[in-house]
Design a protein around this motif. Structure first.
Motif, PDB file in Angstrom:
ATOM      1  N   LYS A  30       0.800  -1.222   0.000  1.00 45.47           N
ATOM      2  CA  LYS A  30       0.000   0.000   0.000  1.00 45.47           C
ATOM      3  C   LYS A  30       0.839   1.282   0.000  1.00 45.47           C
ATOM      4  CE  LYS A  30      -0.895   0.291   5.004  1.00 45.47           C
ATOM      5  NZ  LYS A  30       0.303  -0.497   5.419  1.00 45.47           N
ATOM      6  N   ASP A  31       1.943   1.293   0.759  1.00 45.84           N
ATOM      7  CA  ASP A  31       2.782   2.503   0.833  1.00 45.84           C
ATOM      8  C   ASP A  31       3.548   2.733  -0.464  1.00 45.84           C
ATOM      9  OD1 ASP A  31       1.870   2.826   3.406  1.00 45.84           O
ATOM     10  OD2 ASP A  31       3.547   1.741   4.309  1.00 45.84           O
ATOM     11  N   LEU A  32       3.970   1.641  -1.082  1.00 50.34           N
ATOM     12  CA  LEU A  32       4.695   1.755  -2.358  1.00 50.34           C
ATOM     13  C   LEU A  32       3.732   2.121  -3.485  1.00 50.34           C
ATOM     14  CD1 LEU A  32       7.003  -1.393  -2.013  1.00 50.34           C
ATOM     15  CD2 LEU A  32       7.587   0.981  -1.506  1.00 50.34           C
ATOM     16  N   ASP A  33       2.523   1.551  -3.428  1.00 56.55           N
ATOM     17  CA  ASP A  33       1.503   1.878  -4.440  1.00 56.55           C
ATOM     18  C   ASP A  33       1.210   3.376  -4.459  1.00 56.55           C
ATOM     19  OD1 ASP A  33       1.240  -0.672  -5.374  1.00 56.55           O
ATOM     20  OD2 ASP A  33      -0.651  -1.119  -4.351  1.00 56.55           O
ATOM     21  N   ALA A  34       1.235   3.990  -3.282  1.00 59.38           N
ATOM     22  CA  ALA A  34       0.952   5.427  -3.185  1.00 59.38           C
ATOM     23  C   ALA A  34       1.986   6.269  -3.929  1.00 59.38           C
ATOM     24  CB  ALA A  34       0.900   5.842  -1.715  1.00 59.38           C
ATOM     25  N   LEU A  35       3.180   5.719  -4.148  1.00 64.89           N
ATOM     26  CA  LEU A  35       4.271   6.469  -4.805  1.00 64.89           C
ATOM     27  C   LEU A  35       4.192   6.422  -6.326  1.00 64.89           C
ATOM     28  CD1 LEU A  35       7.231   5.082  -2.624  1.00 64.89           C
ATOM     29  CD2 LEU A  35       6.022   7.255  -2.295  1.00 64.89           C
ATOM     30  N   MET A  36       3.444   5.448  -6.868  1.00 68.56           N
ATOM     31  CA  MET A  36       3.452   5.232  -8.324  1.00 68.56           C
ATOM     32  C   MET A  36       2.151   5.722  -8.972  1.00 68.56           C
ATOM     33  SD  MET A  36       5.288   1.485  -8.653  1.00 68.56           S
ATOM     34  CE  MET A  36       4.187   0.612  -7.539  1.00 68.56           C
ATOM     35  N   ASP A  37       2.298   6.378 -10.125  1.00 66.12           N
ATOM     36  CA  ASP A  37       1.126   6.913 -10.833  1.00 66.12           C
ATOM     37  C   ASP A  37       0.129   5.809 -11.179  1.00 66.12           C
ATOM     38  OD1 ASP A  37       2.330   9.372 -10.752  1.00 66.12           O
ATOM     39  OD2 ASP A  37       3.310   9.147 -12.690  1.00 66.12           O
ATOM     40  N   ARG A  38       0.665   4.655 -11.579  1.00 67.30           N
ATOM     41  CA  ARG A  38      -0.178   3.542 -12.027  1.00 67.30           C
ATOM     42  C   ARG A  38      -1.060   2.997 -10.910  1.00 67.30           C
ATOM     43  NH1 ARG A  38       0.705  -2.049 -12.130  1.00 67.30           N
ATOM     44  NH2 ARG A  38       2.516  -1.667 -10.821  1.00 67.30           N
ATOM     45  N   THR A  39      -0.576   3.110  -9.665  1.00 64.41           N
ATOM     46  CA  THR A  39      -1.259   2.419  -8.559  1.00 64.41           C
ATOM     47  C   THR A  39      -1.768   3.336  -7.449  1.00 64.41           C
ATOM     48  OG1 THR A  39       0.922   2.095  -7.585  1.00 64.41           O
ATOM     49  CG2 THR A  39       0.021   0.252  -8.845  1.00 64.41           C
ATOM     50  N   LYS A  40      -1.453   4.643  -7.544  1.00 60.02           N
ATOM     51  CA  LYS A  40      -1.787   5.519  -6.404  1.00 60.02           C
ATOM     52  C   LYS A  40      -3.293   5.683  -6.189  1.00 60.02           C
ATOM     53  CE  LYS A  40      -1.279   9.799  -9.070  1.00 60.02           C
ATOM     54  NZ  LYS A  40      -0.316  10.846  -9.410  1.00 60.02           N
ATOM     55  N   ASN A  41      -4.074   5.362  -7.235  1.00 62.07           N
ATOM     56  CA  ASN A  41      -5.523   5.493  -7.093  1.00 62.07           C
ATOM     57  C   ASN A  41      -6.205   4.178  -6.710  1.00 62.07           C
ATOM     58  OD1 ASN A  41      -7.668   7.314  -7.048  1.00 62.07           O
ATOM     59  ND2 ASN A  41      -8.397   6.607  -9.032  1.00 62.07           N
ATOM     60  N   ARG A  42      -5.404   3.166  -6.364  1.00 59.95           N
ATOM     61  CA  ARG A  42      -5.993   1.913  -5.885  1.00 59.95           C
ATOM     62  C   ARG A  42      -6.757   2.179  -4.575  1.00 59.95           C
ATOM     63  NH1 ARG A  42      -1.132  -2.524  -7.014  1.00 59.95           N
ATOM     64  NH2 ARG A  42      -1.687  -2.949  -9.185  1.00 59.95           N
ATOM     65  N   PRO A  43      -7.722   1.317  -4.245  1.00 61.60           N
ATOM     66  CA  PRO A  43      -8.594   1.598  -3.096  1.00 61.60           C
ATOM     67  C   PRO A  43      -7.880   1.907  -1.774  1.00 61.60           C
ATOM     68  CG  PRO A  43      -9.411  -0.276  -4.338  1.00 61.60           C
ATOM     69  CD  PRO A  43      -8.102   0.095  -4.958  1.00 61.60           C
ATOM     70  N   ILE A  44      -6.792   1.169  -1.446  1.00 61.97           N
ATOM     71  CA  ILE A  44      -6.149   1.385  -0.132  1.00 61.97           C
ATOM     72  C   ILE A  44      -5.314   2.672  -0.110  1.00 61.97           C
ATOM     73  CG2 ILE A  44      -4.725   0.397   1.720  1.00 61.97           C
ATOM     74  CD1 ILE A  44      -5.451  -2.392   0.656  1.00 61.97           C
ATOM     75  N   PRO A  45      -4.339   2.851  -1.042  1.00 64.57           N
ATOM     76  CA  PRO A  45      -3.563   4.097  -0.994  1.00 64.57           C
ATOM     77  C   PRO A  45      -4.419   5.350  -1.176  1.00 64.57           C
ATOM     78  CG  PRO A  45      -2.978   2.823  -2.955  1.00 64.57           C
ATOM     79  CD  PRO A  45      -3.811   1.939  -2.084  1.00 64.57           C
ATOM     80  N   ALA A  46      -5.520   5.238  -1.933  1.00 66.11           N
ATOM     81  CA  ALA A  46      -6.398   6.398  -2.150  1.00 66.11           C
ATOM     82  C   ALA A  46      -7.304   6.654  -0.940  1.00 66.11           C
ATOM     83  CB  ALA A  46      -7.232   6.183  -3.401  1.00 66.11           C
ATOM     84  N   GLY A  47      -7.282   5.723   0.016  1.00 66.95           N
ATOM     85  CA  GLY A  47      -8.056   5.915   1.247  1.00 66.95           C
ATOM     86  C   GLY A  47      -9.529   5.560   1.139  1.00 66.95           C
ATOM     87  N   ARG A  48      -9.915   4.893   0.055  1.00 70.61           N
ATOM     88  CA  ARG A  48     -11.327   4.509  -0.104  1.00 70.61           C
ATOM     89  C   ARG A  48     -11.643   3.191   0.591  1.00 70.61           C
ATOM     90  NH1 ARG A  48      -9.864   5.690  -5.283  1.00 70.61           N
ATOM     91  NH2 ARG A  48     -10.088   3.506  -5.912  1.00 70.61           N
ATOM     92  N   MET A  49     -10.599   2.423   0.919  1.00 69.28           N
ATOM     93  CA  MET A  49     -10.819   1.134   1.580  1.00 69.28           C
ATOM     94  C   MET A  49      -9.777   0.967   2.683  1.00 69.28           C
ATOM     95  SD  MET A  49     -10.784  -2.741  -0.068  1.00 69.28           S
ATOM     96  CE  MET A  49     -12.200  -2.543  -1.139  1.00 69.28           C
ATOM     97  N   SER A  50     -10.239   0.483   3.830  1.00 68.50           N
ATOM     98  CA  SER A  50      -9.288   0.291   4.939  1.00 68.50           C
ATOM     99  C   SER A  50      -8.530  -1.024   4.741  1.00 68.50           C
ATOM    100  CB  SER A  50     -10.032   0.253   6.267  1.00 68.50           C
ATOM    101  OG  SER A  50     -10.775  -0.947   6.354  1.00 68.50           O
ATOM    102  N   VAL A  51      -7.378  -1.111   5.384  1.00 68.40           N
ATOM    103  CA  VAL A  51      -6.582  -2.346   5.338  1.00 68.40           C
ATOM    104  C   VAL A  51      -7.398  -3.503   5.909  1.00 68.40           C
ATOM    105  CG1 VAL A  51      -4.544  -3.490   6.312  1.00 68.40           C
ATOM    106  CG2 VAL A  51      -4.336  -1.202   5.337  1.00 68.40           C
ATOM    107  N   ASN A  52      -8.157  -3.229   6.965  1.00 71.43           N
ATOM    108  CA  ASN A  52      -8.966  -4.296   7.586  1.00 71.43           C
ATOM    109  C   ASN A  52      -9.995  -4.871   6.612  1.00 71.43           C
ATOM    110  OD1 ASN A  52      -7.560  -3.998   9.904  1.00 71.43           O
ATOM    111  ND2 ASN A  52      -9.158  -2.948  11.053  1.00 71.43           N
ATOM    112  N   THR A  53     -10.663  -3.978   5.889  1.00 73.34           N
ATOM    113  CA  THR A  53     -11.660  -4.433   4.904  1.00 73.34           C
ATOM    114  C   THR A  53     -10.989  -5.294   3.843  1.00 73.34           C
ATOM    115  OG1 THR A  53     -12.891  -2.401   5.254  1.00 73.34           O
ATOM    116  CG2 THR A  53     -13.459  -3.664   3.290  1.00 73.34           C
TER     117      THR A  53
END
Length: 296
Positions: A72-95
């Protein structure tokens, strides 16, 4: 107004669910395993086919959800993945963890209903992808070798689901998809090189977009082509290929090899993207040719 908002939120929940389980990738995996099943089946059982489709989707969905939790932290750094549910904050790690865990359990149970051996390979695939491939991606380009194992399991898994047996036939199907992953992965690693660098991922064998990487792409493409036509020689048990089928598969291989040489000559992002598309076309049409060759 609130109904409109709730409709939007339901749509976004569904799209996040599709993204965390990577539904498009899952569909290609399910396609591979169904192709493997049709090649192995003496009589086609649609109940088994349905279980395999769902089991395959659960398996890939679980692997991808675990992968996105870990990265999740690495995804937040990359354009391709920064909008994924967890790094974008739309989904919690628990979910995401609940989805991944439920999918793992459902996947193994569904595949176990087919037969225990299928469930075992499914479990190995989730374990390797999550616990070995994902952590290795930031450490060494050899991660691609590890990632190619779970990536190659679906085609073989279908045969095991049909026969409840592992032999030369599923081994050959595994080898085809295993070798194919290298040019496919490296093409992606090439055209996403800058983006991957931001996340600290080094996917190319030499770590650079250079001649050395391009040469390895060509080598693995040639090995893929050679392994793909082995069944025509009658040495792979019940897995056979007619002369016509072998010619078609070989022609598909040359089509992919052309783009591998183009990458070697040009070494551009565009050439890498074209090779990636050619590799996807190759594996999809190869599986279709194999299946049609058996039934026609």
């Amino acid at each position: 107004m609130s109904t409109k908002n709730s409709a939007i939120s339901v749509t976004s929940i569904i799209s996040d669910f599709k993204e965390i389980t990577k539904i498009r990738l899952s569909v290609s995996v399910v396609f591979s395993s169904i192709a493997g099943y049709l090649l192995g089946a003496q009589t086609v059982d649609f109940y088994t086919l349905l279980l395999l489709a769902f089991g395959g989707y659960f398996m890939v969905g679980a692997s991808n959800a675990f992968n996105q939790i870990i990265e999740k932290d690495l995804d937040a750094l990359m354009d391709r993945t920064k909008n994924r549910p967890i790094p974008a904050g739309r989904m919690s790690v628990n979910t995401a963890f609940i989805i991944a865990s439920v999918f793992t359990i459902l996947g193994i149970i569904t595949l176990y209903i087919i037969n225990p051996r299928t469930a075992m390979y499914g479990a190995i695939s989730i374990f390797l992808y999550t616990c070995v491939y994902t952590p290795l991606k930031t450490k060494t380009p050899l991660a691609v070798f590890v990632g190619a194992i779970p990536g190659a399991i679906p085609f073989m898994l279908g045969w095991v689901a049909a026969r409840n047996d592992f032999g030369i036939e599923p081994g050959t199907l595994f080898a085809i998809q295993f070798l194919w992953q290298f040019p496919h992965f490296w093409a992606i690693g090439w055209f996403l090189f800058e983006d991957y660098k931001k996340g600290g991922f080094f996917m190319l064998p030499t770590g650079k977009q250079d001649k050395g990487t391009a040469v390895q792409v060509i080598m693995y493409t040639i090995w893929t082509i050679l392994v793909s036509i082995i069944p025509v020689f009658g040495v792979t048990g019940d897995l056979s290929l007619s002369i016509v089928g072998a010619i078609l598969v070989f022609a598909l291989g040359l089509f992919m090899l052309y783009y591998a040489f183009e990458l070697f000559k040009k070494r551009t992002v565009k050439a890498a993207r074209q090779l990636m598309l050619a590799s996807v076309t190759y594996i999809t049409l190869l599986q279709i040719v194999y299946v049609l060759d058996k039934f026609i």
